[in-house]
Structures are given as structure tokens and as C-alpha cells.
Design a protein around this motif. Structure first.
Motif, PDB file in Angstrom:
ATOM      1  N   ASN A  17       0.547  -1.400   0.017  1.00  0.00           N
ATOM      2  CA  ASN A  17      -0.467  -0.145   0.032  1.00  0.00           C
ATOM      3  C   ASN A  17       1.190   1.130  -0.227  1.00  0.00           C
ATOM      4  OD1 ASN A  17      -2.951  -0.974  -0.678  1.00  0.00           O
ATOM      5  ND2 ASN A  17      -2.978  -1.409   1.384  1.00  0.00           N
ATOM      6  N   ARG A  68      -5.084  -6.935  -2.949  1.00  0.00           N
ATOM      7  CA  ARG A  68      -6.558  -7.446  -2.955  1.00  0.00           C
ATOM      8  C   ARG A  68      -6.081  -9.249  -2.925  1.00  0.00           C
ATOM      9  NH1 ARG A  68      -9.989  -6.270  -0.745  1.00  0.00           N
ATOM     10  NH2 ARG A  68     -11.702  -6.756  -2.071  1.00  0.00           N
ATOM     11  N   ASP A  73      -7.382  -5.067   1.751  1.00  0.00           N
ATOM     12  CA  ASP A  73      -7.870  -3.499   1.561  1.00  0.00           C
ATOM     13  C   ASP A  73      -6.719  -2.592   1.226  1.00  0.00           C
ATOM     14  OD1 ASP A  73      -9.899  -4.591   1.947  1.00  0.00           O
ATOM     15  OD2 ASP A  73     -10.638  -2.818   4.055  1.00  0.00           O
ATOM     16  N   THR A  74      -6.562  -1.768  -0.456  1.00  0.00           N
ATOM     17  CA  THR A  74      -5.767  -0.942  -0.409  1.00  0.00           C
ATOM     18  C   THR A  74      -6.247  -0.028   0.295  1.00  0.00           C
ATOM     19  OG1 THR A  74      -6.925  -0.412  -2.386  1.00  0.00           O
ATOM     20  CG2 THR A  74      -6.149  -2.723  -3.028  1.00  0.00           C
ATOM     21  N   THR A  76      -8.094   3.738  -0.166  1.00  0.00           N
ATOM     22  CA  THR A  76      -9.611   3.993  -0.869  1.00  0.00           C
ATOM     23  C   THR A  76      -9.606   5.826  -1.059  1.00  0.00           C
ATOM     24  OG1 THR A  76     -10.033   4.728   1.403  1.00  0.00           O
ATOM     25  CG2 THR A  76     -10.420   1.942   0.326  1.00  0.00           C
ATOM     26  N   SER A  77      -8.740   7.168  -0.845  1.00  0.00           N
ATOM     27  CA  SER A  77      -8.653   7.901  -0.963  1.00  0.00           C
ATOM     28  C   SER A  77      -7.940   8.441  -1.704  1.00  0.00           C
ATOM     29  CB  SER A  77      -9.630   8.962  -0.140  1.00  0.00           C
ATOM     30  OG  SER A  77      -8.516   8.527   1.270  1.00  0.00           O
ATOM     31  N   SER A  80      -6.307   8.788   1.916  1.00  0.00           N
ATOM     32  CA  SER A  80      -4.696   7.332   2.511  1.00  0.00           C
ATOM     33  C   SER A  80      -3.668   7.789   1.682  1.00  0.00           C
ATOM     34  CB  SER A  80      -5.569   6.089   1.962  1.00  0.00           C
ATOM     35  OG  SER A  80      -5.588   6.112   0.589  1.00  0.00           O
TER      36      SER A  80
END
Length: 153
Positions: A17, A68, A73-74, A76-77, A80
Motif C-alpha cells: 500500500n 487484493r 484492502d487497498t 481508498t482516497s 490515504s
């Protein structure tokens, strides 16, 4: 004490991430420089920055899908991305072409360092697919560093 598989996977996903955030941020910075470069080397740098931006952009989805595929979870915004990236913002549209090249060279060199540090994480997590991709991504980032370094000669 050895890491458990879950801890290894968690560490790898966290770095993936971070790598994803770095690619988003580096893509935006590279496009910024592509749009704002000026001076006698405009055409060459304009094209080089665009080539690099496209290469970086094309890795974004693959990195997110590795997260994934590791059942996590990757990002999201944009928030992030900002929290997870090591790439520093650059909003100066009047930056010299040489400073742009230096900044992108340094950002890509930092990316190489991050990628190389991830190899052990992928191995510990038993993620052969990510391990192999890291080699390709490292080679591409090293090539960008090389091109940018040679541009400064």
C-alpha cells in the motif's frame, strides 16, 4: 522470534500500500513536471517525463491488485495516498528543468530502495508472485533513475 505467516503478510500488504501510494504520488508529480517543464530542453524532457509517467501509471493497478490478491484492502482516497506516500509534494510550477530532473531522480531512487526492501517481506510471506513483480518494478525504476541521472550530465 520468527514472524508468523499472518504477520509477514500484514507487513507485506502495508508496504504494498505504501508502494501504491508512492506510485500515485510519483505519477502526479511526473505529470506536473511534464506539463510545466520549460527551457531549451523542453521537448526532450516533456517527452521523457510523459514516458515515465505512463510507466508509473501502468504499475498502479497491478500493485493494487496484489494487495487484493493478498485478501487485504487497498488505499481508498487521496487522503490515504497522502498518509502512505514517501514522495514529497512539489507545487512550484516555475521549478527549473534541472531541479525537476533532480527531484524525479531522487524520488525514483527512493522508490528503488523501497522496492529492494520489500523482497524479504515477499519471501517471508511466501508471495512468489509479488516477489517476481518486485524484480520487474525495481528494474523499471532503476532505468528511470539512470535516464534522469544521464540527463543531468
Amino acid at each position: 522470534m520468527a514472524e508468523t505467516g499472518d504477520n509477514s503478510k500484514t507487513a507485506l500488504v502495508q508496504e504494498l500500500n505504501g508502494l501504491l501510494a508512492d506510485h500515485f504520488a510519483l505519477y502526479i508529480k511526473t505529470k506536473n513536471f511534464h506539463w510545466h517543464v520549460a527551457g531549451p530542453r523542453f521537448r526532450d524532457l516533456h517527452l521523457l517525463f510523459d514516458e515515465h509517467a505512463i510507466e508509473i501509471r501502468d504499475q498502479i493497478d497491478v500493485i493494487g491488485e496484489r494487495v487484493r490478491k493478498n485478501a487485504a484492502d487497498t488505499l481508498t482516497s487521496l487522503g490515504s495516498v497522502v498518509q502512505a506516500t514517501q514522495v514529497k509534494d512539489q507545487d512550484d510550477t516555475l521549478l527549473s528543468a534541472e531541479k525537476m530532473v533532480e527531484e524525479l531522480r531522487d524520488d525514483n531512487a527512493a522508490l528503488v530502495k523501497r522496492l529492494k526492501g520489500m523482497k524479504e517481506l515477499a519471501e517471508k510471506a511466501g508471495d512468489n508472485a509479488t516477489d517476481g513483480l518486485l524484480d520487474d518494478w525495481t528494474d523499471q525504476a532503476e532505468e528511470r533513475v539512470w535516464f534522469l541521472t544521464q540527463t543531468l550530465q
